[in-house]
Design a protein around this motif. Structure first.
Motif, PDB file in Angstrom:
ATOM      1  N   GLU A 107     -14.405 -42.094  21.634  1.00 14.79           N
ATOM      2  CA  GLU A 107     -14.579 -41.293  20.436  1.00 14.79           C
ATOM      3  C   GLU A 107     -14.308 -39.830  20.744  1.00 14.79           C
ATOM      4  O   GLU A 107     -14.602 -39.352  21.833  1.00 14.79           O
ATOM      5  CB  GLU A 107     -15.987 -41.469  19.898  1.00 14.79           C
ATOM      6  N   LYS A 108     -13.753 -39.206  19.760  1.00 11.99           N
ATOM      7  CA  LYS A 108     -13.434 -37.806  19.951  1.00 11.99           C
ATOM      8  C   LYS A 108     -14.629 -36.942  19.557  1.00 11.99           C
ATOM      9  O   LYS A 108     -15.370 -37.259  18.631  1.00 11.99           O
ATOM     10  CB  LYS A 108     -12.225 -37.430  19.087  1.00 11.99           C
ATOM     11  N   TYR A 109     -14.762 -35.843  20.287  1.00 14.19           N
ATOM     12  CA  TYR A 109     -15.860 -34.912  20.023  1.00 14.19           C
ATOM     13  C   TYR A 109     -15.307 -33.567  19.604  1.00 14.19           C
ATOM     14  O   TYR A 109     -14.177 -33.216  19.931  1.00 14.19           O
ATOM     15  CB  TYR A 109     -16.727 -34.745  21.271  1.00 14.19           C
ATOM     16  N   VAL A 110     -16.126 -32.839  18.884  1.00 12.94           N
ATOM     17  CA  VAL A 110     -15.795 -31.438  18.608  1.00 12.94           C
ATOM     18  C   VAL A 110     -16.964 -30.579  19.086  1.00 12.94           C
ATOM     19  O   VAL A 110     -18.090 -31.055  19.250  1.00 12.94           O
ATOM     20  CB  VAL A 110     -15.509 -31.174  17.107  1.00 12.94           C
ATOM     21  N   ILE A 111     -16.641 -29.299  19.277  1.00 11.61           N
ATOM     22  CA  ILE A 111     -17.668 -28.406  19.809  1.00 11.61           C
ATOM     23  C   ILE A 111     -18.451 -27.792  18.667  1.00 11.61           C
ATOM     24  O   ILE A 111     -17.891 -27.200  17.744  1.00 11.61           O
ATOM     25  CB  ILE A 111     -17.024 -27.299  20.664  1.00 11.61           C
ATOM     26  N   HIS A 112     -19.731 -28.001  18.731  1.00 11.96           N
ATOM     27  CA  HIS A 112     -20.599 -27.482  17.694  1.00 11.96           C
ATOM     28  C   HIS A 112     -21.008 -26.052  18.053  1.00 11.96           C
ATOM     29  O   HIS A 112     -20.679 -25.103  17.335  1.00 11.96           O
ATOM     30  CB  HIS A 112     -21.799 -28.431  17.584  1.00 11.96           C
TER      31      HIS A 112
END
Lengths: 901, 384
Positions: free
Chosen positions: B346-351
């Motif tokens: 799964e791809k993540y993004v930076i919060h």
């Protein structure tokens, strides 16, 4: 052929005759001849019986009878007829009717009249050997035919049996509604069979001299499952020149496997050759490829417009009340008219002599009963029948909420009063009402009802003329209450009313049986009544104009025999007038629609639009051999009332429409031929019929058109021709522990809707299979009696799947995924196949027991086959999926208890 | 109204002996038909005509018909409007024009083989207006909870058409549970210059919505449901907007669309409506089958916004975000390998980061970047 030599008429002497002398080297023939001359007597015999062996005999002082016996030998019987002698091969009863006839002819030539022919001791002997002696020997008159009349009764309660088949080697007949019959029997020894489905058959040995009256008692065959509902009686078919008539007696279907315990006369019709339905539980039936609205259904002469309960799962007739039914599918008697395909008459019993009695049944769906109340002995009686469901209770006990919310109930009531004013004048009143109500998913309440009554007077006007006058009303209406949304709550009502007046006469002149009469029917159809329901409703009340039509007919038919050939020829002239209402004139250059109206015509009062035409109905029978006949018939009919349907089978919301200026009457003609044969012992019967039918002005609702709320029916429908043809084969076995019937039908049915406008064509104006097109149909009924009390029956049914319009692609329009369909009826749903099994266990069956009960258990669709009832399609995530709906997809077991008192 | 009754009426269940099963459909046809969907209104714009071919039963999507020539003729003033293919299968008028009430139009479409398809003459009916659009929280016939959006419409003049057809576009806002402050370039995390936590998704009606006021005392539509937003659809999580187009059509046009709609909505019942290809108003010179309809209608449109809060007093419960979101903290030195790891399913993004509890705060991509569901370009019509 029998040959006699008695060329010399001998003057009889007074003295005692005895022989003197002996004969040497003479043949039996020579000796007999010599005795004849010597004793001045006649000796009848067949010369071929004796060979040319030379005999040496001393016959001195021997009486003639003994002497002849010595000459011819012990294998022959010598019969003394007055002073003459007959040599016969038959040890019991020496004379066949042919023999007697020839003998009498011979004697007549000699100006001697011969009365009587048998000998007392012989008669006595025959009586002992269970032979029924008809008439009196002394009354024998060769110039008169022997007429045997009488009554067939049920052995326990002496209840007369209607529709009992009686046949001899030459003739056959059936008992009338009072159980009475009359049949010609040959002189001398013969046999007569008495058959009634559900009863044990009897074969009577007769010895007949003169006309007589007898009573025949039949014993109910409770222990044997009368699976063969309709034994198509070849003998019966052999008798009349009428073709394509099938008789169903309700008695015989009492132990047939059934769905939910309801004996159903219409369902039983479906196992007859040439009769199909669109699907399990579909309303109505189709005869030889005709539409379901082309059948005239008469219950005790009352027309019934919707003969089913709850869609088509049950017929609207209480099996406890009704007695028998007849289906005419090719040569329709001239007294019936107004429908193209068939006439189904359903009759209850009518018996003045019956004592207080009744019957009842408890099934998983209904409670029903019948009671006969004699009010004045042999003069006045009342019959009552009732049936009602308690299915609401069943539905409420089901867990599924949707089903819980479904309410289904129906009932029917029958009543009959008959009064015998005199032996030749009987008046009767019949009443019928059936009602249905279902509330589906709490959404709308749908109710419908049939109400009918008829007064009839049957009069014997003269010995050879009787008449029947009847007057009645039949009403059919349905109502839909829809109140989900208060602002649009409404009630919709459809109503059809028929008032009829009929006269029917039967006249017998010599060998002619003439039937004539007239019929008037007034139809009032109120197709569209809309009422707002509740104060919040914004629905505009609407009352469409009442359509009124007058259908009348006069008819005449005559049947007569010419030796081996019998004819029945008839003509019915029918007229139809429909009240002209304000109508529209359409632009003829474009298809009819709201936008093609160019003018409105206001009509004067009492203006009529009329149609009329002759309907010729002819049939002929030719007797090929003793028990095989060939028949040919031609039948025309006209129909002035149509059922509008936009569905593939009949829906309860379909409405009737009278022919009018734009909707032309249906016209049909059929030619059929048949061959019927019984095997010598009567065990097997075989029949085959072929038919070809053509019809015009078949009405189709255009695709996607509404019918309930449609003001311009003529713009929503198209008319076209139809044709169907087929061959029906049937083989049955009537006697023994194993009985049954198998039939196979190959038939096709097509329609053609052509027009100069493409939007009014179907399949580009070519012939296409109609919804009723079922090429191959096989049905098998068999029953086997293990013991007197326990028996089993089986029913098998196979049909080619009905035609259906199928998706062949998809497209997108208006945001929706839509289905691209094939030509009309280009594909078929899978074939239909079903096996049912039934068991019947009879209680202790004693004669004269006041109360009698029996259990029946049956399993419908034993194999649990998912026979598709319908197919529908849905778009799921951009793909088209097909689903099939099966109604009775699992075996349906039913236990029912029946009783009689 | 009556038709609906009949349809529902026919959905009959007899005890529990019936059964439904899927059947194999292998009845694809070799012949494909041309599908023409034409709609012109009294709105001044580049009118458009859609032309496509039928596809196989299990093929998803539309097969556009390209290379056709399309024109519309106004019979009354003898003017012709020519169309050009804008995108495959979509033909737009070269000049903008508006249909005029009372005037008669004819569509003509010619395919690449020079086969001509032409419509009947269609006259533009008088318009009606949408008085209001209202929403209420209900439980529908299938026991689903959601917001029912209905129109209240009425005629403008006495000669207004009594036949209505509706289409709509809905747009709803998607707000991610977490804000993604940084963007991963593949090498490093940089502050985002455009937000990706607020998106808008627009969809069009996929149901044919028709209604006739023919049997009503007044030419007035009250409370006609055009859209049921089931809670489960999660379209009403933040703000929702429906743009309704109400077309006033002729009876003939109504009959077509209404019948078409009833074919689609047919389902399990004891009585089957006769199926087939509904004859539209488009004919052809040849034997070629053409499906579709040339609709000439006057239009009124109205946009309405809804917020979940307005239904909460009636029991509406705001649906959850489509996926469950949690924050994962990655130490600064692990950020590069984590973000670039191929094996991450799964791809993540930076919060947040890099000081969020001692590291970079990461969330699953849909939890911080709503572009998985819609566009982050705010529509012009959007009113906060």
């Amino acid at each position: 052929m029998l040959l006699f030599f008695s060329s010399i008429v001998i003057l009889r002497g007074q003295e005692i005759k005895e022989l003197n002398g002996s004969y040497k080297d003479q043949t039996a023939l020579e000796i007999l001849e010599s005795i004849q001359t010597k004793l001045k007597i006649n000796i009848y015999f067949v010369p071929d019986w004796f060979d040319s062996k030379k005999l040496n005999l001393d016959l001195d002082g021997i009486p003639p009878e003994e002497a002849i016996q010595i000459i011819v030998g012990d294998q022959y019987t010598i019969v003394n007829v007055l002073e003459d002698f007959v040599i016969s091969k038959d040890p019991y009863y020496p004379v066949s009717s042919d023999f007697v006839k020839e003998t009498i002819d011979e004697i007549d030539d000699g100006e001697t009249k011969m009365l009587g022919f048998l000998f007392k001791e012989e008669v006595d002997k025959l009586k002992e050997s269970k032979t029924m002696v008809v008439g009196d020997q002394s009354l024998f008159d060769p110039s008169k035919k022997i007429n045997l009349s009488g009554k067939v009764l049920e052995i326990n309660n002496s209840e007369p049996l209607a529709g009992v088949l009686i046949y001899t080697s030459n003739n056959s007949t059936t008992t009338d509604e009072n159980g009475e019959f009359s049949i010609q029997v040959p002189f001398g020894k013969s046999t007569m069979s008495v058959q009634y489905l559900g009863m044990k058959s009897r074969v009577l040995n007769l010895l007949s001299f003169s006309s007589d009256k007898i009573s025949v008692y039949l014993e109910e065959d409770l222990t044997t499952l009368q699976e063969v509902v309709v034994t198509s009686n070849q003998s019966r078919k052999i008798e009349t020149s009428t073709m394509g008539v099938e008789l169903v007696s309700i008695k015989e279907i009492k132990t047939t496997p059934m769905v939910l315990g309801e004996n159903d006369i219409i369902r039983e019709m479906l196992s007859l050759p040439g009769v199909t339905s669109i699907g399990e539980g579909a309303i109505g039936f189709n005869v030889r490829g005709g539409g379901a609205d082309q059948n005239l259904v008469l219950l005790d002469n009352q027309p019934v417009y919707n003969p089913s309960h709850f869609f088509g799962f049950f017929s609207a007739f209480n099996d406890q009340y009704i007695g028998s039914s007849q289906l005419y599918k090719s040569s329709i008697p001239v007294k019936y008219g107004g429908r193209l395909s068939s006439v189904l008459t359903v009759s209850s019993e009518s018996d003045f002599d019956k004592e207080f009695s009744g019957s009842g049944s408890i099934t998983p769906v209904t409670l029903k009963g019948y009671v006969h109340l004699p009010i004045i002995d042999s003069l006045l009686f009342i019959d009552l029948g009732f049936r009602g469901t308690y299915s609401d209770w069943v539905l409420n006990s089901v867990k599924n909420q949707q089903i819980k919310d479904t309410d289904v109930s129906f009932y029917d009531v029958n009543a009959k009063i008959n009064y015998k004013i005199s032996d030749t004048n009987i008046v009767g009143f019949d009443f019928y009402r059936s009602g249905d109500s279902f509330n589906l998913l709490n959404d709308s309440l749908f109710t419908y009802s049939n109400t009918a009554f008829v007064f009839a007077d049957k009069i014997g006007i003269k010995d050879n003329l009787d008449g029947e006058f009847s007057f009645g009303v039949s009403n059919y209406n349905f109502e839909i209450l829809h109140d989900e949304n208060p602002s649009e709550a409404f009630k919709y009502r459809f109503m059809l009313n028929e008032i009829f007046l009929k006269t029917d006469f039967n006249l017998f002149i010599r060998d002619y049986a003439i039937n004539f009469g007239s019929e008037f029917k007034r139809y009032d159809v109120k197709p569209r009544r809309i009422f707002p329901v509740g104060d919040a409703s914004l629905i505009r009340p609407e009352r469409s104009e009442t359509e009124s039509g007058l259908e009348s007919a006069i008819y005449l038919s005559n049947s007569f025999d010419l030796n081996r050939l019998s004819f029945e020829a008839g003509l019915r002239l029918s007229f139809f007038g429909v009240s002209d209402s304000d109508s529209y004139i359409y632009d003829s250059e474009v298809p009819r629609s709201t936008s093609s109206i160019i003018d409105t015509v206001r009509v004067e009062n009492n203006s009529f639009m009329t149609y009329w035409g002759p309907e010729f109905r002819v049939s002929a029978k030719y007797q090929l051999f003793d028990r095989s006949v060939f028949k040919l018939s031609y039948n025309q009919s006209r129909q002035y009332i149509h059922l509008l349907s936009n569905t593939t089978s009949v829906a309860p919301t379909d409405i009737w429409k009278l022919s009018d200026e734009y909707i032309k009457p249906l016209y049909g003609k059929q030619i059929s031929a048949g061959y019927y044969r019984e095997t010598l012992n009567g065990y097997f019967e075989f029949s085959t019929e072929v038919f070809y039918k053509k019809s015009s002005n078949n009405l189709e609702v255009k695709l996607g058109e509404e019918i309930l709320n449609n003001e311009l029916v003529e713009a929503s429908t198209i008319q076209g021709e139809g044709k169907s043809y087929g061959i029906e084969l049937m083989l049955s076995k009537k006697y023994g522990d194993l009985t049954g019937r198998i039939n196979y039908t190959f038939s096709r049915s097509f329609l053609k809707m052509d027009s100069e406008f493409r939007s009014e064509q179907i399949n580009r104006g070519g012939f296409y299979p109609s919804n009723q097109d079922r090429p191959h149909v096989v049905s098998l009924d068999a029953k086997f009696a293990f013991t007197k009390r326990f028996s089993t029956s089986m029913k098998l049914s196979y049909q080619t799947g009905r035609p259906v319009t199928f998706p062949i692609g998809q497209y997108k329009l208006g945001g929706e995924n839509l289905i691209y369909y094939s030509d009309r009826n280009e594909f078929r749903i899978p074939d239909y196949f079903r096996i049912d099994l039934g068991f019947s266990l009879d209680g202790n069956y004693k004669r004269n027991k006041p109360f009698h009960g029996f259990w029946s258990f049956s399993v419908y669709n034993l194999l649990g086959r998912d026979n598709p009832y319908s197919i529908y399609f849905e778009e799921v995530n951009g793909r088209i999926k097909g689903y099939q709906l099966s109604i009775f997809a699992n075996p349906v077991p039913t236990l029912a208890y029946n009783f009689r008192f | 109204m009556i038709k609906k009754t009949a349809n529902l009426l026919l959905v009959v269940l007899l005890i529990n002996v019936r059964c439904t099963e899927i059947i194999e459909l292998d009845s694809n046809s070799d012949s494909r038909a041309v599908v023409i969907e034409g709609l012109i209104t009294n709105e001044l714009k580049n009118q458009s005509i859609h032309v496509s071919y039928t596809t196989e039963l299990d093929t998803v999507g539309v097969q556009p018909a390209t290379g056709f020539s399309v024109k519309i003729e106004c019979i009354d003033d003898n003017t012709t409007f020519l169309f050009n293919e804008d995108t495959p299968g979509v033909y737009k008028s070269i000049i903008p024009f508006a249909g005029e009430v009372g005037k008669t139009y004819q569509l003509e479409v010619t395919d690449v083989d020079d086969i001509r398809f032409y419509s009947d003459l269609e006259t533009m009916p008088s318009p009606s207006k949408i008085d209001s659009i209202q929403g209420k929280f209900i439980k529908n016939d299938s026991d689903e909870l959601g917001v029912s959006i209905s129109t209240y419409s009425s005629s403008i003049s006495s000669n207004s058409s009594r036949y209505y057809l509706w289409k709509w576009n809905e747009t709803f806002e998607i707000v991610t549970p977490y804000l993604s402050r940084y963007r991963w370039t593949g090498e490093e995390a940089v502050l985002r210059d455009t937000g990706v936590s607020r998106c808008w998704k627009t969809e069009s009606s996929n149901l044919i919505l028709t209604k006739s006021a023919e049997s009503l005392t007044e030419n007035k539509i009250d409370d006609f449901q055009v859209r049921f937003v089931a809670t489960e659809e999660r379209a009403l999580r933040t703000r929702y907007s429906l743009n309704l187009f109400q077309y006033s059509i002729s009876k003939k046009t109504f009959d077509y669309w209404n019948a078409l709609g009833s074919f689609v909505n047919e389902n399990e019942s004891l009585v089957n409506i006769q199926l087939g290809n509904l004859e539209g108003n488009i004919s052809s010179d040849s034997e070629r089958i053409s499906l579709g309809y040339f609709t000439v209608a006057s239009v009124d449109s109205l946009r309405k916004f809804f917020d979940p809060s307005q239904f909460q007093p009636d029991g509406f419960v705001k649906p959850d975000y489509p996926i469950a979101c949690i924050v994962e903290v990655v130490p600064p030195r692990d950020l590069f390998p984590f973000m670039n790891a191929d094996q991450n399913s799964e791809k993540y993004v930076i919060h947040e980061g890099p000081d969020y509890s001692g590291g970079w705060a990461l969330v699953l991509q849909p939890c911080g970047d709503c572009r998985a569901f819609g566009t982050n370009l705010k529509p012009d019509f959007w009113i906060e």
